[in-house]
Write an enzyme that holds these catalytic residues in place. Sequence first.
Site, PDB file in Angstrom:
ATOM      1  N   LYS A 181       5.533 -23.312 -13.911  1.00  0.00           N
ATOM      2  CA  LYS A 181       6.674 -22.723 -14.613  1.00  0.00           C
ATOM      3  C   LYS A 181       6.994 -23.469 -15.912  1.00  0.00           C
ATOM      4  O   LYS A 181       6.434 -24.535 -16.168  1.00  0.00           O
ATOM      5  CB  LYS A 181       7.898 -22.699 -13.695  1.00  0.00           C
ATOM      6  CG  LYS A 181       7.701 -21.843 -12.449  1.00  0.00           C
ATOM      7  CD  LYS A 181       7.433 -20.393 -12.810  1.00  0.00           C
ATOM      8  CE  LYS A 181       7.485 -19.450 -11.637  1.00  0.00           C
ATOM      9  NZ  LYS A 181       6.389 -19.603 -10.672  1.00  0.00           N
TER      10      LYS A 181
HETATM   11  C1  LIG Z   1       8.583 -13.571  -9.379  1.00  0.00           C
HETATM   12  C2  LIG Z   1       8.636 -14.783  -8.511  1.00  0.00           C
HETATM   13  N1  LIG Z   1       9.671 -14.911  -7.656  1.00  0.00           N
HETATM   14  C3  LIG Z   1       9.792 -15.992  -6.862  1.00  0.00           C
HETATM   15  C4  LIG Z   1       8.872 -17.018  -6.897  1.00  0.00           C
HETATM   16  C5  LIG Z   1       9.030 -18.155  -5.952  1.00  0.00           C
HETATM   17  O1  LIG Z   1       9.104 -19.397  -6.501  1.00  0.00           O
HETATM   18  P1  LIG Z   1       8.530 -20.658  -5.719  1.00  0.00           P
HETATM   19  O2  LIG Z   1       7.069 -20.680  -5.875  1.00  0.00           O
HETATM   20  O3  LIG Z   1       9.218 -21.809  -6.376  1.00  0.00           O
HETATM   21  O4  LIG Z   1       8.951 -20.516  -4.272  1.00  0.00           O
HETATM   22  C6  LIG Z   1       7.788 -16.916  -7.772  1.00  0.00           C
HETATM   23  C7  LIG Z   1       6.746 -17.946  -7.807  1.00  0.00           C
HETATM   24  O5  LIG Z   1       6.395 -18.775  -8.300  1.00  0.00           O
HETATM   25  C8  LIG Z   1       7.669 -15.783  -8.607  1.00  0.00           C
HETATM   26  O6  LIG Z   1       6.648 -15.658  -9.450  1.00  0.00           O
END
Ligand SMILES: Cc1ncc(COP(=O)(O)O)c(C=O)c1O
Length: 368
Positions: A181
């Site tokens: 990110k």
């Molecule tokens: C659109 C979206 N929502 C939620 C997430 C969830 O984040 P995490 O990987 O920190 O759990 C991601 C992933 O990275 C994502 O791309």
Amino acid sequence: MIPLCVPEIRGNEWKYVKDCLDTNWVSSAGSYVDRFEKDFAQYLDVQRAVVTMNGTVALQLALLALGIGSGDEVIVSSMTFISPVNAIRYVGAEPVFADVREDTWVLDERQIEALISPRTKAILPIHIYGQPVNMSKVMEIAEKHHLYVIEDATESLGASWNGQKVGTIGDIGCFSFNGNKLMTTGAGGMLVTNNEQIGERAKYLSTQTKTIRENGSFFHEEVGYNFRMPNLLAAMGCAQLEKIDEYSLLKRNHARLYNELLHKIPGLILPANEEGFQNAYWLYSVLVTHDFPISRDQLIDHLRENGIQSRPFFQPVHEMPPYSGSRTSLDMSATVHTSTFGLNLPSSVGLTEDQIRYICNTIRNLDL
Ligand SMILES: Cc1ncc(COP(=O)(O)O)c(C=O)c1O
């Protein structure tokens, strides 16, 4: 290999993490946890931020904090990483899939109302790849039908809609600090809200609903969750956040150069640029359509052979086995279209101008 998107670590990360190690404050208590929440809330200009272990649990926490659960429906798009959809299921609710817009690749606000039923409790717009959803329309519909809005801004820190940062427009916004990110804590997430009561409830639920009695013993009024982020990671978050404006600007500059160099290539559709909306360009993306000399997947191979990592768009979640029986828009063709033709190009903050020129030349020169 030019990677798709890797972290940029050149601020106070070492210093703050070392401070945690030196002082023995490595776990879920410690000053960096509070500081990261305060700094993040200040950056987004919101009342409250609650830090979590990742973006997925931030979304789950958002649904829990709003009392969404068994028997409820949540309207969401299908061209997404699966996390927000899984989070809906974790709380016992059902996702209902709306089609996306063919131009911006995110939730098509014109498809929402047709999907609303007596069981609908919330709309969950996902700002994919840095592109904002039309939040003016989403908020208008939500108000008219008394629905909550939870923004999945995990991929779009720094994007804005009509001058307002995404994640701060709905009832709750969720962010991710996964390694790929814009800013990272290795793994991490944040829930933000302008409603103090919701913020307080989210913090309470995320910390095992723990209250401390006079004699120091713990009391738990209801079932809670351990979604906390340790001080070690929060320290990294504080350092990353100090650089956020610089990193956001670099991403936009990269996108400007990509736009310039990929302009007017037949069959290549560049990201939409609507008035009033600011794309964060988390992953600079294009559609590789039939008018392009080779297919999207052939282009992925061609780029790989030339040392460039790229990635196809997310496949529709409503086609995945756990969700194949879910309710959807009558027409999901834009979702299928963008999934079939979409391609993410290298987008690290540290990408150089020479690398972008090399990537674009590789796309132009196919040696057919
Ligand atoms: C659109 C979206 N929502 C939620 C997430 C969830 O984040 P995490 O990987 O920190 O759990 C991601 C992933 O990275 C994502 O791309």
